[in-house]
Design an enzyme around this catalytic site. Structure first.
Site, PDB file in Angstrom:
ATOM      1  N   PHE A 113      10.144  26.470  39.967  1.00 53.55           N
ATOM      2  CA  PHE A 113      11.533  26.410  39.500  1.00 53.55           C
ATOM      3  C   PHE A 113      11.766  25.280  38.510  1.00 53.55           C
ATOM      4  O   PHE A 113      12.651  25.357  37.669  1.00 53.55           O
ATOM      5  CB  PHE A 113      12.493  26.280  40.692  1.00 53.55           C
ATOM      6  N   ASP A 156      13.516  14.720  58.574  1.00 51.98           N
ATOM      7  CA  ASP A 156      13.828  14.584  57.153  1.00 51.98           C
ATOM      8  C   ASP A 156      15.279  14.123  57.110  1.00 51.98           C
ATOM      9  O   ASP A 156      16.205  14.914  57.249  1.00 51.98           O
ATOM     10  CB  ASP A 156      13.635  15.913  56.433  1.00 51.98           C
ATOM     11  N   ARG A 210      18.736  28.307  43.678  1.00 55.41           N
ATOM     12  CA  ARG A 210      18.056  28.110  44.950  1.00 55.41           C
ATOM     13  C   ARG A 210      17.899  29.493  45.550  1.00 55.41           C
ATOM     14  O   ARG A 210      18.644  29.928  46.416  1.00 55.41           O
ATOM     15  CB  ARG A 210      18.853  27.203  45.901  1.00 55.41           C
ATOM     16  N   TYR A 263       4.616  -9.257  44.093  1.00 57.83           N
ATOM     17  CA  TYR A 263       3.752  -8.099  44.344  1.00 57.83           C
ATOM     18  C   TYR A 263       3.580  -7.873  45.846  1.00 57.83           C
ATOM     19  O   TYR A 263       3.622  -6.745  46.317  1.00 57.83           O
ATOM     20  CB  TYR A 263       2.378  -8.300  43.686  1.00 57.83           C
ATOM     21  N   PHE A 281      12.022  22.979  52.882  1.00 54.59           N
ATOM     22  CA  PHE A 281      12.442  22.389  51.621  1.00 54.59           C
ATOM     23  C   PHE A 281      11.229  22.431  50.696  1.00 54.59           C
ATOM     24  O   PHE A 281      10.094  22.293  51.158  1.00 54.59           O
ATOM     25  CB  PHE A 281      12.982  20.952  51.764  1.00 54.59           C
ATOM     26  N   THR A 282      11.471  22.609  49.415  1.00 55.01           N
ATOM     27  CA  THR A 282      10.392  22.883  48.443  1.00 55.01           C
ATOM     28  C   THR A 282       9.236  21.876  48.542  1.00 55.01           C
ATOM     29  O   THR A 282       8.095  22.257  48.808  1.00 55.01           O
ATOM     30  CB  THR A 282      10.971  22.878  47.018  1.00 55.01           C
ATOM     31  N   LYS A 316      19.680  10.234  47.881  1.00 55.60           N
ATOM     32  CA  LYS A 316      20.854  11.020  48.299  1.00 55.60           C
ATOM     33  C   LYS A 316      21.821  10.109  49.063  1.00 55.60           C
ATOM     34  O   LYS A 316      22.531   9.322  48.469  1.00 55.60           O
ATOM     35  CB  LYS A 316      20.409  12.210  49.154  1.00 55.60           C
TER      36      LYS A 316
HETATM   37  N1  F0G Z   1      13.967  16.568  51.587  1.00 54.50           N
HETATM   38  C1  F0G Z   1      15.140  17.086  51.218  1.00 54.50           C
HETATM   39  C2  F0G Z   1      16.016  17.752  52.226  1.00 54.50           C
HETATM   40  C3  F0G Z   1      15.536  17.013  49.878  1.00 54.50           C
HETATM   41  O1  F0G Z   1      16.711  17.516  49.519  1.00 54.50           O
HETATM   42  C4  F0G Z   1      14.676  16.384  48.942  1.00 54.50           C
HETATM   43  C5  F0G Z   1      15.039  16.323  47.535  1.00 54.50           C
HETATM   44  C6  F0G Z   1      13.466  15.849  49.381  1.00 54.50           C
HETATM   45  C7  F0G Z   1      13.159  15.960  50.725  1.00 54.50           C
HETATM   46  C8  F0G Z   1      12.492  15.196  48.450  1.00 54.50           C
HETATM   47  O2  F0G Z   1      12.942  13.963  48.057  1.00 54.50           O
HETATM   48  O3  F0G Z   1      13.314  14.213  45.597  1.00 54.50           O
HETATM   49  O4  F0G Z   1      13.189  11.980  46.657  1.00 54.50           O
HETATM   50  O5  F0G Z   1      11.156  13.341  46.410  1.00 54.50           O
HETATM   51  N2  F0G Z   1      15.923  17.054  47.038  1.00 54.50           N
HETATM   52  C9  F0G Z   1      16.382  17.032  45.671  1.00 54.50           C
HETATM   53  C10 F0G Z   1      17.370  18.129  45.476  1.00 54.50           C
HETATM   54  C11 F0G Z   1      15.315  17.001  44.641  1.00 54.50           C
HETATM   55  O6  F0G Z   1      17.833  18.293  44.334  1.00 54.50           O
HETATM   56  O7  F0G Z   1      17.725  18.821  46.429  1.00 54.50           O
HETATM   57  P1  F0G Z   1      12.647  13.344  46.597  1.00 54.50           P
END
Ligand code: F0G
Length: 460
Positions: free
Chosen positions: A452, A219, A386, A76, A128-129, A262
């Site tokens: 989305f 990022d 997108r 832990y 980014f979303t 990724k």
């Molecule tokens: N920043 C970028 C540029 C991303 O592409 C993503 C995730 C995140 C942050 C967030 O990371 O998913 O580990 O919480 N992108 C995925 C996509 C979900 O399909 O583009 P996460």
């Protein structure tokens, strides 16, 4: 016989185990699509033949990662796997302090809560979303400072991820540097089509932000892919290794959020890395509230081991050549068929310009969402919208109308073959031939956040 002029490249691995896929009929896919409200996120993965929804967490791990998995320390507190991960991040990315999180958005939550105050402005090279939402939830406002070329799918600028320093300067003049907790810089800008930032741009940005006392939070989700493009395209980097280039990129920033799902070739994981001790202290405090103790932060010990090995593998020249090369192969096949895609071809996927593919559909009829549904119906290939659906609404409730209305064909790392790429391109070409009869969708359910993911649609 003549010697061949061109030598093909091939993957620097072979297959030891395969995952069997279900083949479906068009009728079955139509039923699946109806059940999913014409949203590819709501399909059962089992009904998908080639899954290009995302490159996130869909990577194939190597034999070395699986072996490391078995050595995970599930203590832990103070897990050995944490210290291995910490050292790997220090070595490969150069950041001093590490807080593991279960994935990228959890690191975004931490940094947003720590650094952003109500009324702050957070400039970034395209949104980014999840990143933008965490900035907004912390009381900040995102401002896009990416170069204009990034919003034009046909512009072939080699570094469409670059920050426009004049745009940043205008933001600084308007609001004052004290209102800007940090500039958020993504390497390989996802929403722009997997487009890289140049080293020259990062250097200039570092100089500018130093002058104004503004931090850069990186990022770094696809930083190794960005490094590959710098090596291929930027003067002075041809003879540098991806490893060296990644380290240099990180050196111009003050900290980073990472989705290890990724670049780092795993199925789950992430972290916040930071050079400032006080921010690290705050993050260690907060991570306990949201994720878990600061030496695992929502990851199992075995996952931290796999991330550590994956980070090292992501620096391999042959790996990146094959990874980006496969995406290029798919993109070039699309181009041969006359399909309008974002250029230059990006690092993690192909992005179809749905406005050009379906010029007869207004953006309110969700052209990219519609096209993603049509492609699934044709061949069982799952892609992602997108465009206007992903862009969501402003805090005041109005829709964002993004310039880019794209369908993303995201290629998981080390998962599919060249023959899969051919099937994808040929299926898309068939939909392209019949594009005139495609009518668009209407949204019948809209969730409050990140719509989305769960929105539902009906065909017109
Ligand atoms: N920043 C970028 C540029 C991303 O592409 C993503 C995730 C995140 C942050 C967030 O990371 O998913 O580990 O919480 N992108 C995925 C996509 C979900 O399909 O583009 P996460």
């Amino acid at each position: 016989m003549e010697t061949p002029k061109r030598r093909s490249w091939a993957e620097p691995y072979r297959m030891k185990m395969v995952e069997l896929l279900k083949m479906t009929t068009r009728e079955e896919r139509l039923k699946a699509l109806q059940d999913a409200g014409y949203n590819t996120f709501l399909l059962h993965a089992d009904d998908v033949y080639i899954d290009l929804l995302t490159d996130s967490g869909t990577n194939a791990m190597s034999d070395r990662q699986w072996s490391a998995f078995m050595t995970g320390d599930e203590a832990y507190a103070g897990s050995k796997s944490y210290y291995i991960l910490e050292e790997t991040i220090q070595t490969h990315y150069g950041y001093k302090y590490v807080v593991p999180t279960h994935q990228g958005r959890a690191a975004e939550n931490l940094i947003s809560q720590i650094l952003i105050k109500k009324g702050d402005i957070v400039p970034g090279n395209m949104y980014f979303t999840t990143t933008r939402l965490h900035q907004e939830l912390a009381g900040g406002t995102f401002v896009d400072i990416i170069i204009d070329e990034a919003h034009d799918p046909t512009n072939e600028h080699p570094f469409k991820g670059n920050v426009d320093l004049d745009k940043l300067d205008a933001v600084v003049r308007q609001y004052g540097a004290e209102k800007i907790p940090y500039v958020c810089v993504a390497t390989n800008v996802n929403m722009a089509g997997g487009q890289p930032v140049s080293m020259a741009n990062l250097k200039a940005l570092r100089e500018y932000t130093h002058k104004h006392g503004i931090r850069i939070i990186h990022d770094m989700t696809r930083v190794a892919e960005n490094a590959y493009f710098i090596q291929q395209r930027e003067n002075g980097y041809q003879d540098k290794s991806i490893k060296e280039i990644v380290l240099e990129i990180c050196s111009y920033t003050d900290g980073a959020t990472m989705s290890a799902k990724k670049d780092a070739l795993v199925n789950i994981g992430g972290f916040l890395a930071i050079n400032d001790w006080d921010i690290f202290e705050e993050a260690r405090n907060l991570v306990v509230v949201y994720e878990g103790l600061h030496t695992y932060g929502g990851m199992a010990g075995r996952d931290m081991e796999a991330v550590a090995v994956g980070i090292a593998e992501s620096m391999d020249e042959h790996h990146q050549r094959a990874r980006v090369g496969q995406v290029e192969y798919l993109g070039n096949r699309m181009i041969e068929f006359g399909i309008p895609i974002v250029k230059p071809i990006g690092g993690h996927g192909i992005f179809i310009d749905a406005k050009a593919f379906l010029p007869h559909l207004k953006q309110d009829l969700f052209p990219a969402q519609t096209l993603a549904a049509e492609i699934y119906l044709d061949s069982g290939v799952r892609t992602m919208e997108r465009g206007i659906v992903s862009a969501g609404r402003k805090p005041n409730g109005e829709n964002y109308y993004p310039n880019l209305e794209l369908v993303r064909f995201t290629v998981p790392r080390r998962v599919y073959t060249q023959a899969h790429m051919d099937v994808i391109a040929e299926s898309t070409a068939e939909v392209f031939e019949k594009r005139d009869r495609i009518k668009g969708l209407k949204m019948v359910y809209e969730p409050k956040y990140l719509r989305f993911f769960q929105a539902r649609f009906e065909p017109l």
